[in-house]
Design a protein around this motif. Sequence first.
Motif, PDB file in Angstrom:
ATOM      1  N   ILE A  66       0.517  -1.018   0.447  1.00 42.46           N
ATOM      2  CA  ILE A  66       0.409   0.268  -0.163  1.00 42.46           C
ATOM      3  C   ILE A  66       0.854   1.296  -0.076  1.00 42.46           C
ATOM      4  O   ILE A  66       1.578   1.567   0.972  1.00 42.46           O
ATOM      5  CB  ILE A  66      -0.877   0.111   0.975  1.00 42.46           C
ATOM      6  N   ASP A  67       0.515   2.079  -0.970  1.00 39.03           N
ATOM      7  CA  ASP A  67       1.109   3.623  -1.038  1.00 39.03           C
ATOM      8  C   ASP A  67       0.646   4.514  -0.713  1.00 39.03           C
ATOM      9  O   ASP A  67      -0.274   4.517  -1.266  1.00 39.03           O
ATOM     10  CB  ASP A  67       1.915   3.767  -2.428  1.00 39.03           C
ATOM     11  N   THR A  68       1.825   5.373   0.424  1.00 33.99           N
ATOM     12  CA  THR A  68       0.552   6.447   0.587  1.00 33.99           C
ATOM     13  C   THR A  68       1.484   7.701   1.200  1.00 33.99           C
ATOM     14  O   THR A  68       2.575   7.234   0.051  1.00 33.99           O
ATOM     15  CB  THR A  68      -0.254   6.266   2.101  1.00 33.99           C
ATOM     16  N   ALA A  69       1.265   8.763   1.510  1.00 36.44           N
ATOM     17  CA  ALA A  69       2.560   9.744   1.286  1.00 36.44           C
ATOM     18  C   ALA A  69       1.601  10.779   2.185  1.00 36.44           C
ATOM     19  O   ALA A  69       0.308  10.937   2.281  1.00 36.44           O
ATOM     20  CB  ALA A  69       2.612  10.556   0.553  1.00 36.44           C
ATOM     21  N   ASN A  74      -3.624  11.807   3.344  1.00 32.97           N
ATOM     22  CA  ASN A  74      -4.833  10.449   3.319  1.00 32.97           C
ATOM     23  C   ASN A  74      -4.519   9.206   4.459  1.00 32.97           C
ATOM     24  O   ASN A  74      -4.661   8.259   4.612  1.00 32.97           O
ATOM     25  CB  ASN A  74      -5.351  10.065   2.108  1.00 32.97           C
ATOM     26  N   GLU A  75      -2.955   9.818   5.291  1.00 34.10           N
ATOM     27  CA  GLU A  75      -2.682   8.658   5.982  1.00 34.10           C
ATOM     28  C   GLU A  75      -3.362   7.758   7.113  1.00 34.10           C
ATOM     29  O   GLU A  75      -3.804   6.498   7.211  1.00 34.10           O
ATOM     30  CB  GLU A  75      -1.420   8.954   6.418  1.00 34.10           C
ATOM     31  N   ALA A  76      -4.218   8.629   7.064  1.00 32.17           N
ATOM     32  CA  ALA A  76      -5.332   8.280   8.657  1.00 32.17           C
ATOM     33  C   ALA A  76      -6.487   7.788   7.629  1.00 32.17           C
ATOM     34  O   ALA A  76      -6.511   6.818   8.507  1.00 32.17           O
ATOM     35  CB  ALA A  76      -5.841   9.823   9.228  1.00 32.17           C
ATOM     36  N   ASP A  77      -6.557   7.707   7.173  1.00 33.15           N
ATOM     37  CA  ASP A  77      -7.869   6.551   6.286  1.00 33.15           C
ATOM     38  C   ASP A  77      -7.192   5.561   5.725  1.00 33.15           C
ATOM     39  O   ASP A  77      -7.562   4.158   5.854  1.00 33.15           O
ATOM     40  CB  ASP A  77      -8.104   7.570   4.824  1.00 33.15           C
ATOM     41  N   VAL A  78      -6.208   5.420   5.161  1.00 33.60           N
ATOM     42  CA  VAL A  78      -5.236   4.518   4.805  1.00 33.60           C
ATOM     43  C   VAL A  78      -4.908   3.858   6.753  1.00 33.60           C
ATOM     44  O   VAL A  78      -5.193   1.981   6.399  1.00 33.60           O
ATOM     45  CB  VAL A  78      -3.876   4.646   4.229  1.00 33.60           C
ATOM     46  N   ARG A  93      -0.037  -7.883  10.614  1.00 30.25           N
ATOM     47  CA  ARG A  93       0.651  -6.318  10.281  1.00 30.25           C
ATOM     48  C   ARG A  93       2.233  -6.782   9.383  1.00 30.25           C
ATOM     49  O   ARG A  93       2.463  -6.361   8.758  1.00 30.25           O
ATOM     50  CB  ARG A  93       1.240  -5.837  11.246  1.00 30.25           C
ATOM     51  N   SER A  94       2.212  -7.859   9.462  1.00 29.30           N
ATOM     52  CA  SER A  94       3.781  -8.394   9.571  1.00 29.30           C
ATOM     53  C   SER A  94       3.973  -8.046   7.484  1.00 29.30           C
ATOM     54  O   SER A  94       4.592  -8.386   7.078  1.00 29.30           O
ATOM     55  CB  SER A  94       4.296  -8.999   9.630  1.00 29.30           C
ATOM     56  N   GLU A  95       2.358  -8.760   7.575  1.00 27.58           N
ATOM     57  CA  GLU A  95       2.278  -9.062   5.727  1.00 27.58           C
ATOM     58  C   GLU A  95       1.923  -8.064   4.675  1.00 27.58           C
ATOM     59  O   GLU A  95       2.836  -8.041   4.025  1.00 27.58           O
ATOM     60  CB  GLU A  95       0.842 -10.051   5.790  1.00 27.58           C
ATOM     61  N   ILE A  96       1.718  -6.932   5.617  1.00 31.89           N
ATOM     62  CA  ILE A  96       1.696  -5.880   4.769  1.00 31.89           C
ATOM     63  C   ILE A  96       2.917  -4.732   4.694  1.00 31.89           C
ATOM     64  O   ILE A  96       3.379  -4.653   5.922  1.00 31.89           O
ATOM     65  CB  ILE A  96       0.315  -5.104   5.553  1.00 31.89           C
ATOM     66  N   PHE A  97       2.846  -4.221   3.539  1.00 32.44           N
ATOM     67  CA  PHE A  97       4.275  -3.429   3.649  1.00 32.44           C
ATOM     68  C   PHE A  97       3.929  -1.897   3.514  1.00 32.44           C
ATOM     69  O   PHE A  97       3.013  -1.243   2.547  1.00 32.44           O
ATOM     70  CB  PHE A  97       4.796  -4.034   1.771  1.00 32.44           C
ATOM     71  N   VAL A  98       4.045  -0.918   3.902  1.00 30.40           N
ATOM     72  CA  VAL A  98       3.363   0.872   4.032  1.00 30.40           C
ATOM     73  C   VAL A  98       4.447   1.337   3.173  1.00 30.40           C
ATOM     74  O   VAL A  98       5.427   1.278   4.034  1.00 30.40           O
ATOM     75  CB  VAL A  98       2.237   0.398   4.845  1.00 30.40           C
ATOM     76  N   THR A  99       3.921   1.874   2.930  1.00 31.24           N
ATOM     77  CA  THR A  99       4.690   3.329   2.347  1.00 31.24           C
ATOM     78  C   THR A  99       4.650   4.357   2.313  1.00 31.24           C
ATOM     79  O   THR A  99       3.258   4.751   2.014  1.00 31.24           O
ATOM     80  CB  THR A  99       5.637   3.055   0.600  1.00 31.24           C
ATOM     81  N   THR A 100       4.969   4.976   2.695  1.00 32.02           N
ATOM     82  CA  THR A 100       4.459   6.876   3.298  1.00 32.02           C
ATOM     83  C   THR A 100       5.814   7.860   2.712  1.00 32.02           C
ATOM     84  O   THR A 100       7.004   7.527   2.137  1.00 32.02           O
ATOM     85  CB  THR A 100       3.930   7.009   4.294  1.00 32.02           C
ATOM     86  N   LYS A 101       6.046   8.838   2.176  1.00 33.84           N
ATOM     87  CA  LYS A 101       6.730   9.712   1.756  1.00 33.84           C
ATOM     88  C   LYS A 101       6.796  11.138   2.463  1.00 33.84           C
ATOM     89  O   LYS A 101       5.212  11.920   3.469  1.00 33.84           O
ATOM     90  CB  LYS A 101       5.959  10.375   0.046  1.00 33.84           C
ATOM     91  N   ILE A 102       7.781  11.611   2.641  1.00 30.84           N
ATOM     92  CA  ILE A 102       8.451  13.337   3.097  1.00 30.84           C
ATOM     93  C   ILE A 102       8.225  13.870   2.415  1.00 30.84           C
ATOM     94  O   ILE A 102       9.768  13.668   1.521  1.00 30.84           O
ATOM     95  CB  ILE A 102       9.216  12.936   4.203  1.00 30.84           C
ATOM     96  N   CYS A 128      10.002   4.892   3.843  1.00 30.53           N
ATOM     97  CA  CYS A 128       9.684   5.752   3.753  1.00 30.53           C
ATOM     98  C   CYS A 128      10.292   6.624   2.426  1.00 30.53           C
ATOM     99  O   CYS A 128      12.003   6.646   2.515  1.00 30.53           O
ATOM    100  CB  CYS A 128       9.932   6.506   5.095  1.00 30.53           C
ATOM    101  N   LEU A 129       9.753   7.351   1.851  1.00 34.46           N
ATOM    102  CA  LEU A 129      10.884   8.477   0.049  1.00 34.46           C
ATOM    103  C   LEU A 129      10.534   9.576   0.502  1.00 34.46           C
ATOM    104  O   LEU A 129       9.776   9.903   1.620  1.00 34.46           O
ATOM    105  CB  LEU A 129      10.235   7.382  -0.467  1.00 34.46           C
ATOM    106  N   LEU A 130      11.663  10.137  -0.053  1.00 31.37           N
ATOM    107  CA  LEU A 130      11.250  11.721   0.021  1.00 31.37           C
ATOM    108  C   LEU A 130      11.332  11.270  -0.986  1.00 31.37           C
ATOM    109  O   LEU A 130      11.377  11.217  -2.517  1.00 31.37           O
ATOM    110  CB  LEU A 130      12.926  12.033  -0.182  1.00 31.37           C
TER     111      LEU A 130
END
Length: 293
Positions: A66-69, A74-78, A93-102, A128-130
């Motif tokens: 799941i990719d968010t930022a 929408n991080e709270a929605d995710v 939780r361990s099966e899910i890969f979550v990406t967010t960005k700053i 976490c991505l720039l």
Amino acid sequence: MKKSILFFGVFMAACFGALSAETFGQTVKLNSGYEMPVAGLGTWTLTGKTCENAVYSALKTGVRLIDTAKYYGNEADVGRALKRAVADGICSRSEIFVTTKIVPWSVDPAADIENSLEKLGLEYIDLCLLHQHGSGDDNVYSAMQEACREGKIRSIGISNFYTAQEIEHFINNFEIKPAVVQNENHIFYQGTELRDWCKKYGIYIESYYPFGGRGHTRQSLGNPVVLQIAAAHNKTAAQVIVRWHVQSGFIAIPGSSNLLHIAENFNIWDFELSADEMKEISNLNKNVRYENW
């Protein structure tokens, strides 16, 4: 309503049949040592219940990336969708890969990371991505690196960097090199040269806008070459394109709020494109980007 539910059930059965749980777990090992799924859901422009339901449906379908930022709002929605899915026993939780960005203009990236963790309801962020270029690039990357050392982030990377020289800055000037570079990438802008260069550092290219992005999807999904290949495999154009990304060594995160499209985009594991078909799609490359960030 009953007809709609029945149709969805029939569609899902047709999509996945008796596929095993292992089918949903195709991953690559990042240079950080962690496994990352090669196909997932992007959530750009999705907010509120629409976002929550899309993420929940994706997880129920078998999607684990799941990719968010922070910028998406929408991080709270995710986070609510993740919590629901775990509570309902769909996945752990361990099966899910979550990406967010700053974003690079962050005044306090360390605080932003904490805020993202809180909104997502997570103890750690998988990646976490720039988010893009900016005057605060090094400040944000340093904060992500420190959070990685503290166990708040497992892998770090960058987004919207399109040249080897740009990426080398983060390889040469920081202890933890990027694990992922997330860029615009589709059949008309294939990024294969950068992909090949990144390989020597164990860096993967992740494709956002795998269908070209909003306003351009028809050009990709209606392409005659793609449609011909789709017909040969009894698949849709979208499935062929996602399959092309994965077979090309990319990670793909098509975005959608349509529950049927989410399921369709992920049903790519029961067929393979031939070398000739891969070449036909490669020949569509025009090195044309649609965004300028």
